[in-house]
Design a protein around this motif. Structure first.
Motif, mmCIF file in Angstrom:
data_model
loop_
_atom_site.group_PDB
_atom_site.id
_atom_site.type_symbol
_atom_site.label_atom_id
_atom_site.label_comp_id
_atom_site.label_asym_id
_atom_site.label_seq_id
_atom_site.Cartn_x
_atom_site.Cartn_y
_atom_site.Cartn_z
ATOM 1 N N GLY A 1 0.825 -1.198 0.000
ATOM 2 C CA GLY A 1 0.000 0.000 0.000
ATOM 3 C C GLY A 1 0.862 1.250 0.000
ATOM 4 N N GLY A 2 0.241 2.349 -0.395
ATOM 5 C CA GLY A 2 0.974 3.608 -0.487
ATOM 6 C C GLY A 2 1.410 4.166 0.855
ATOM 7 N N THR A 3 0.780 3.688 1.926
ATOM 8 C CA THR A 3 1.151 4.223 3.247
ATOM 9 C C THR A 3 1.846 3.170 4.118
ATOM 10 N N CYS A 4 2.094 1.991 3.524
ATOM 11 C CA CYS A 4 2.729 0.919 4.289
ATOM 12 C C CYS A 4 4.207 1.214 4.537
ATOM 13 N N PHE A 5 4.686 0.871 5.716
ATOM 14 C CA PHE A 5 6.145 0.900 5.935
ATOM 15 C C PHE A 5 6.567 -0.222 6.892
ATOM 16 N N CYS A 6 5.932 -1.387 6.707
ATOM 17 C CA CYS A 6 6.201 -2.530 7.584
ATOM 18 C C CYS A 6 7.648 -2.980 7.517
ATOM 19 N N SER A 7 8.255 -2.850 6.339
ATOM 20 C CA SER A 7 9.638 -3.336 6.234
ATOM 21 C C SER A 7 10.560 -2.499 7.118
ATOM 22 N N SER A 8 10.245 -1.203 7.290
ATOM 23 C CA SER A 8 11.041 -0.373 8.200
ATOM 24 C C SER A 8 10.866 -0.834 9.642
ATOM 25 N N MET A 9 9.642 -1.213 9.976
ATOM 26 C CA MET A 9 9.362 -1.596 11.362
ATOM 27 C C MET A 9 9.639 -3.085 11.600
ATOM 28 N N LYS A 10 10.099 -3.753 10.565
ATOM 29 C CA LYS A 10 10.468 -5.176 10.631
ATOM 30 C C LYS A 10 9.287 -6.055 11.051
ATOM 31 N N THR A 11 8.134 -5.741 10.485
ATOM 32 C CA THR A 11 6.959 -6.554 10.820
ATOM 33 C C THR A 11 6.410 -7.282 9.595
ATOM 34 N N GLY A 12 6.835 -6.936 8.408
ATOM 35 C CA GLY A 12 6.271 -7.543 7.208
ATOM 36 C C GLY A 12 7.231 -7.382 6.050
ATOM 37 N N PRO A 13 6.786 -7.707 4.859
ATOM 38 C CA PRO A 13 5.425 -8.089 4.449
ATOM 39 C C PRO A 13 5.129 -9.578 4.609
ATOM 40 N N GLU A 14 6.080 -10.338 5.180
ATOM 41 C CA GLU A 14 5.819 -11.767 5.345
ATOM 42 C C GLU A 14 5.797 -12.108 6.828
ATOM 43 N N ALA A 15 4.792 -12.871 7.241
ATOM 44 C CA ALA A 15 4.708 -13.295 8.641
ATOM 45 C C ALA A 15 5.652 -14.459 8.859
ATOM 46 N N LYS A 16 6.535 -14.320 9.804
ATOM 47 C CA LYS A 16 7.529 -15.386 10.029
ATOM 48 C C LYS A 16 7.054 -16.360 11.105
ATOM 49 N N ASN A 17 6.283 -15.884 12.027
ATOM 50 C CA ASN A 17 5.865 -16.752 13.127
ATOM 51 C C ASN A 17 4.650 -16.165 13.858
ATOM 52 N N ASN A 18 4.278 -16.816 14.943
ATOM 53 C CA ASN A 18 3.149 -16.378 15.778
ATOM 54 C C ASN A 18 1.779 -16.509 15.128
ATOM 55 N N PHE A 19 1.681 -17.304 14.095
ATOM 56 C CA PHE A 19 0.375 -17.591 13.503
ATOM 57 C C PHE A 19 0.088 -19.077 13.691
ATOM 58 N N ASP A 20 -1.171 -19.447 13.523
ATOM 59 C CA ASP A 20 -1.480 -20.872 13.501
ATOM 60 C C ASP A 20 -1.260 -21.408 12.097
ATOM 61 N N ILE A 21 -1.735 -20.601 11.137
ATOM 62 C CA ILE A 21 -1.524 -20.948 9.736
ATOM 63 C C ILE A 21 -1.151 -19.670 9.002
ATOM 64 N N SER A 22 -0.250 -19.762 8.052
ATOM 65 C CA SER A 22 -0.048 -18.593 7.188
ATOM 66 C C SER A 22 -0.296 -18.984 5.741
ATOM 67 N N LEU A 23 -0.827 -18.031 5.010
ATOM 68 C CA LEU A 23 -1.137 -18.258 3.602
ATOM 69 C C LEU A 23 -0.397 -17.221 2.756
ATOM 70 N N THR A 24 0.152 -17.688 1.654
ATOM 71 C CA THR A 24 0.675 -16.746 0.663
ATOM 72 C C THR A 24 -0.086 -17.023 -0.625
ATOM 73 N N GLU A 25 -0.797 -16.025 -1.074
ATOM 74 C CA GLU A 25 -1.652 -16.227 -2.247
ATOM 75 C C GLU A 25 -0.826 -16.084 -3.524
ATOM 76 N N VAL A 26 -0.963 -17.074 -4.394
ATOM 77 C CA VAL A 26 -0.273 -17.011 -5.681
ATOM 78 C C VAL A 26 -1.326 -17.053 -6.781
#
Lengths: 162, 445, 287
Positions: free
Chosen positions: B230-255
């Motif tokens: 998104g135009g206002t996203c900055f998760c990579s700076s905050m080291k939270t995304g764009p991919e979930a590494k852990n703390n989920f029960d299931i993770s999905l990556t849509e292709v």
């Protein structure tokens, strides 16, 4: 009290803390040791300010006429403190009444004598003014604080918000 | 880590020994033999685990990182996504996820995949949010929704207790409980971090919020990695995304590429794996995994907004009287939107009410905002009268004092506060302005 | 949850849900300030105990809740005192309670005055207005084991002679060995024989040994600001000065965010702070 003893006991008063011997002697020549009984009036508003006091023990109340509210007691001055600076500022008249709330021991300094010394010995005059300005500054600060009426509607402690 | 796995791939050790190693480590994810056999990735991970364990070298940052490596990675055809929802619903979960409403994508009860915003995306910039229609039938090709998951774990209004007067006695009934069993479907990596941050706030200290804890305990998280930036996203700076590494029960990556539509699925917990056992999946080929990885890298490269986080808490703490706060104050309307949309903001107030008979009283807790005048009111006045002081409180709390309080930043880089600020105040820009002049001052010294 | 059962064990751990305490008595200290005495012996999380300086959240049925410092003796937690200034709806409701009424009570919360650290030291207590209330429990504790401490000086400033709290006790404490209570008011009248002026003036009349004194200060923010300045001017380091701070509090347990002061939550990190923990924050406006 001998002048030497007087100098020594004056030296112990916080107002004259660390004052050099020479200047202290100059001051001693204008000073006397006094005792005021409880209830004694030291001076009255409008009178000539002929003396100022360094309190050694006991307390003095300062009062101002508050119109229909009668006399209002605005401040008390106690041991270690200075009473009166009208002697230093023209026209040398008291701005309030002063009463001894209890038996008071003090040094009375003759203002006319002191003014003459200040005029002739500028070094002494400067030292007196410096010390008085400090007292004035502290007292002004206290008065401002009093003006804020901090206890009025802003209680301290917890939980008086609601 | 993966390269390490590949490097070690040629070496083989007996399956039984591997299991022993796993059990010996008392890891949370102990698969039975058939499970291990089924999952190629798992084998590789175990091998790495074994070898690394014996060389006394810690490669995993923590338990979750370990689990991540341990996770089975499989493939779920998009046409089978409903099976996942059904499996969750049959397991007793109320499924919640993104739906279209009021010209926005919002999180609400999700009965079937048909409720998902199929083919929709969004366009976000400061003070701007628009839905956009896309050519493909993607399920999750959009960014942070206006409201976060916060409202389910920590609802905007919650009754804390009911109290009834009966003669002289009072009876209190605790209402601060939550027996909802939610499955969040579509939690973005930044939002996942936000949930962990609120965990710190509500249940890590001496006092905890019982209702939050209850809801959190029952929560099932299906994370969805971001396939678009998104135009206002900055998760990579905050080291939270764009991919979930852990703390989920299931993770999905849509292709959704070359006429193929599937999800790369990872189970992050035993519970996640057991739910996936109820869903028809197949092994993901290395190419398919690689495609998903490529999409992740592409998303990351498309995140243009940055926040420099180096020394940020100290920078703000040392610049509480920076002239730039006055500049923000000229623009800020103190509407509090940023605090409402923020997935980590947790301030609340309470309201006490009685019914007409005066016999029954209730207390509600509702979201509050540090931007309101009442927030900082005390009997003697108000300790944050100016807009400047309120904006400063919000920003310094989020990015600076939060770290002192909870050991982590209060910002996850979701960008909501930028998108939903009516005047488009962008915290990354405000921080940069302070950093810029700070640096100049230092240079000038 | 429709069951209106008496509270269960579970509720005790729900720090958001009050227990019920019984009003024993209301003592009017001044025209607008009263002490609410609560019987905690029937409370289900009894025995209740607290440390001097801590506060409770007191709930008036249907009206709301207010954070109130405990002002009674920690050695007698069965009868809990809260000195409250009647200013708004909650405090007014509390002021109208009768013996036997029930109030909600959550607590005790927050940090305490440094009772142990004070052992063997001289102690200077400076209070302004209702700020004497949160200090009263520590005074009780100090005088209970008077021999453990050095010289105790209590400086207390109030608006007028009519606004003085705990006058009888002030006189009693003044009579204790090596203990001095000096009271001043902002506005006197001709019947008032005591000091007139702000509380900081009183420092002129006492000697502080900056190396052996611990100071504890509570009062309106402005009063505390000037008092800690005066203490520092007299050589006390910030580590030796303790202050009790105030903010708007809704939850008392660090969850509502209201009482934040920089990185501190006044409710759980405070209300009592060592001055060096908060001094730099106090220098910032509108923090």
């Amino acid at each position: 009290m001998e002048p030497q003893d007087l100098t020594e006991s004056l030296h112990k008063h916080p107002f004259l803390n660390n004052m050099n011997e020479e200047l202290l002697k100059t001051l001693t020549s204008c000073a006397s040791n006094i005792v005021l009984p409880e209830g004694e009036r030291l001076f009255k508003e409008g009178e000539d300010a002929k003396t100022f006091y360094l309190i050694r023990s006991g307390r003095i109340a300062l009062e101002l006429p508050g119109g229909e509210r009668g006399m209002i007691r605005i401040q008390t001055v106690g041991p270690g403190e200075v009473l009166g600076w009208s002697w230093i500022i023209s026209p040398y008249r008291w701005h309030f009444d002063a009463y001894a709330l209890e038996r008071v021991h003090a040094f009375a300094i003759d203002a006319t004598c002191l003014r003459t010394k200040c005029e002739t010995d500028y070094h002494f005059g400067y030292e007196m003014l410096r010390r008085f300005s400090e007292v004035l500054e502290r007292r002004l600060e206290a008065t401002r604080l009093q003006l804020l009426d901090v206890y009025g509607n802003a209680p301290g402690g917890r939980g008086e918000n609601y | 880590m993966y390269s390490r796995v590949e490097e070690l791939n040629s070496r083989r050790i007996p399956l039984a020994k591997m299991q022993a190693v796993i059990i010996g480590l008392r890891c949370l994810f102990v698969p039975h033999e058939s499970h291990i056999r089924r999952q190629a990735m798992c084998l590789q991970s175990d091998l790495t685990l074994h070898i690394i364990w014996h060389s006394h070298c810690r490669v995993w940052r923590d338990k979750n990182d370990f689990l991540h490596i341990m996770n089975n990675t499989s493939k779920l055809e998009a046409s089978n996504l409903q099976q996942l929802l059904t499996a969750l619903q049959r397991s007793g979960y109320t499924t919640v996820g993104p739906i279209l409403r009021d010209d926005a994508i919002v999180y609400d009860k999700l009965d079937s995949v048909n409720d998902l915003p199929v083919g929709w995306s969004d366009e976000q910039s400061p003070a701007n949010y628009r839905l956009t229609k896309q050519s493909g039938a993607s399920y999750f090709n959009f960014n942070a929704a206006p409201q976060s998951w916060k409202r389910f774990l920590y609802p905007p209004v919650r009754k804390l207790f009911t109290i009834r007067k009966d003669g002289k006695s009072l009876g209190i009934s605790n209402e601060n409980t939550d027996d909802m069993k939610y499955a969040f479907v579509g939690v973005r990596p930044c939002e996942l971090s936000a949930i962990l941050i609120q965990d710190e706030v509500f249940q890590a200290g001496k006092y905890r919020d019982d209702a939050y804890s209850a809801a959190r305990r029952n929560l099932f998280i299906v994370a969805v990695n971001c396939t678009t930036a998104g135009g206002t996203c900055f998760c990579s700076s905050m080291k939270t995304g764009p991919e979930a590494k852990n703390n989920f029960d299931i993770s999905l990556t849509e292709v959704l590429r070359d006429g193929r539509h599937f999800f790369i699925v990872k189970a992050g917990t035993e519970l996640g794996a057991s739910v996936m056992d109820l869903v028809e999946t197949s092994a993901a080929s290395p190419q398919e995994v690689a495609t998903a990885d490529a999409i992740m890298r592409q998303t990351e490269s498309r995140i243009t907004k940055k926040m420099e986080t180096d020394g940020l808490p100290a920078l703000l703490a040392e610049n509480l009287e920076h002239p730039h706060w006055d500049d923000v104050a000229k623009r800020c309307l103190t509407c509090g939107n940023c605090t409402m949309v923020c997935p980590t903001c947790f301030c609340s107030t309470v309201e006490d009410t009685t019914d007409l008979s005066g016999q029954n009283a209730e207390r509600f807790r509702r979201w509050d905002s540090c931007f309101t005048v009442d927030f900082s009111k005390v009997a003697g006045g108000n300790f944050r009268m100016s807009t400047k002081s309120r904006y400063r409180q919000w920003l310094t709390h989020k990015l600076s004092s939060w770290v002192d309080q909870f050991g982590v930043s209060g910002c996850v880089g979701c960008g909501r506060c930028i998108t939903w600020c009516p005047v488009g105040i962008d915290l990354t820009a405000e921080v940069q302005a302070i950093r810029g002049t700070e640096t100049q001052q230092r240079k000038g010294d | 949850m429709t069951e209106f059962a008496p509270q269960t064990e579970e509720l005790l751990h729900g720090y958001m849900i009050p227990s019920l305490a019984t009003v024993r008595r209301i003592v009017w200290e001044t025209d607008d300030t009263f002490t609410l005495l609560l019987d905690t012996t029937q409370m289900n999380d009894s025995p209740y105990s607290f440390m001097p300086g801590q506060f409770n959240m007191i709930y008036a049925f249907g009206t709301g809740e207010s954070a109130v410092s405990i002002s009674s003796d920690p050695a007698k937690p069965g009868l809990l005192g809260h000195t409250i200034h009647r200013v708004g709806s909650v405090t007014s409701s509390l002021s109208r309670l009768k013996r036997g009424s029930l109030v909600g009570l959550r607590g005790p919360f927050g940090s305490a005055w440094p009772l142990e650290e004070a052992v063997g030291k001289d102690i200077c207590i400076a209070a302004g207005g209702i700020g004497l209330a949160p200090l009263r429990p520590i005074i009780y504790s100090l005088v209970r084991k008077r021999e453990l401490y050095g010289r105790i000086v209590i400086l207390y400033g109030a608006r007028s002679p009519l606004d003085l709290l705990y006058r009888v006790e002030l006189e009693q404490w003044n009579k204790l060995p090596n203990t001095e209570v000096i009271v001043t008011v902002d506005r006197g009248d001709s019947t008032w024989k005591g000091h007139i002026g702000v509380v900081t003036n009183l420092f002129s009349y006492i000697k502080l040994d900056s190396e052996s004194t611990i100071a504890m200060v509570c009062g309106p923010e402005v009063m505390m600001k000037y008092t800690v300045e005066e203490l520092q001017r007299r050589g006390l380091s910030q580590e030796r000065i303790f202050v009790s701070m105030e903010r708007n509090m809704k939850c008392g347990i660090g969850l509502c965010g209201h009482c934040q002061f920089g990185p501190k939550f006044i409710c759980k990190d405070g209300p009592v702070f060592r001055l060096n923990e908060v001094y730099q924050l106090t220098e910032k406006k509108e923090l």
